[in-house]
Design an enzyme around this catalytic site. Structure first.
Site, PDB file in Angstrom:
ATOM      1  N   SER A 149       0.848  -1.195   0.000  1.00 42.46           N
ATOM      2  CA  SER A 149       0.000   0.000   0.000  1.00 42.46           C
ATOM      3  C   SER A 149       0.879   1.239   0.000  1.00 42.46           C
ATOM      4  CB  SER A 149      -0.893   0.006   1.254  1.00 42.46           C
ATOM      5  OG  SER A 149      -1.543   1.249   1.410  1.00 42.46           O
ATOM      6  N   TYR A 162      -1.421  -0.261  10.460  1.00 40.90           N
ATOM      7  CA  TYR A 162      -1.521  -0.704   9.072  1.00 40.90           C
ATOM      8  C   TYR A 162      -0.346  -0.178   8.251  1.00 40.90           C
ATOM      9  CZ  TYR A 162      -3.366  -1.286   4.332  1.00 40.90           C
ATOM     10  OH  TYR A 162      -3.521  -1.629   3.017  1.00 40.90           O
TER      11      TYR A 162
END
Length: 260
Positions: A149, A162
């Site tokens: 990501s 995250y």
């Protein structure tokens, strides 16, 4: 692709990006292991679509944070005698504002790292013999594609935990690319916003719509990437078309990183 189709495992492929990737490979006659943790109905629906598109599909339940489950997932590909690609797509998050340090526990970090970082490592370890067999049976290296990501590059995203887990995955991509060459290539894709149920589950329908509209208005290309948009890049890295690429982190964010 090989004459009898690409042999691939895609973790977390019941829906979203994983499902879109599976369908593209199925259209090329691929043999695919579709993995899910809890979404059996969606996984079976995706498998049916892939079979209709010409692919051979095995569906396997498993949580990649558990090493024994990783080995079970890989075992489903053993009858093929090889793997041409492992796509580490399974991922989870917890939505917590970055300034809310009390919103994350040690257990949250452990769970996110377990799936997002340790899981890909365990999958690579379990799949290595089949990936090497795939390389030895052909004239090109097999491929590992880690779905990361932009959060792991810029420290943004749904939570600090995250972003940290994806940053670790990006660095691990470099380490494994060095360690597994020349038989296995290892690359990562770093999507920005994707218009998938991921955001709806985390923010609700109204919240997801606001995020989508904000992204479209800000990014240079004025688009919200779909799962299929990113899946095309994943498949490029998973196939011999990218045969001379390893250790790369490919950002797919419609130019968001260009905003100053």
């Amino acid at each position: 692709m090989s004459k009898d189709g690409l042999c691939a495992i895609i973790t977390g492929s019941a829906s979203g990006l994983g499902a879109a990737t599976a369908l593209i490979l199925a259209r090329g006659g691929g043999r695919i292991v579709i993995n899910y943790s809890s979404s059996q109905k969606e996984a079976e629906e995706t498998a049916d679509l892939c079979r209709s598109a010409g692919g051979e599909v095995v569906v396997v339940q498993g949580d990649v944070s558990r090493d024994e489950d990783c080995r079970k997932i890989v075992a489903a590909a053993v009858p093929w005698g090889r793997l041409d690609a492992l796509i580490n797509n399974a991922g989870i998050t917890k939505h917590v504002a970055h300034g809310n340090l009390d919103g994350l526990s040690a257990e949250d970090f452990q769970r996110l790292f377990g799936v997002n970082t340790i899981g890909p490592f365990q999958m690579v370890r379990a799949a290595r013999p089949l990936l090497e067999a795939g390389a030895n049976a052909s004239s090109h290296a097999s491929a590992v594609v880690n779905v990361s990501s932009v959060a792991g590059i810029s420290g943004i995203g749904s939570s600090v935990a995250y972003a940290a887990s994806k940053g670790a995955l990006n660095v691990m991509t470099l380490s494994l690319a060095r360690a597994l060459a020349p038989l296995i290539r290892v690359n990562a894709v770093c999507p920005g916003y994707m218009d998938t149920p991921w955001f709806t589950k985390g923010r609700g329908a109204d919240g997801a719509a606001k995020v989508r509209d904000a992204v479209i208005s800000k990014v240079p290309l004025k688009v919200a990437s779909s799962a299929e948009d990113v899946a095309n890049a994943v498949c490029f890295l998973a196939t011999p078309q990218s045969g001379n690429m390893t250790g790369e982190t490919v950002r797919i964010d419609a130019g968001a990183h260009l905003i100053t």
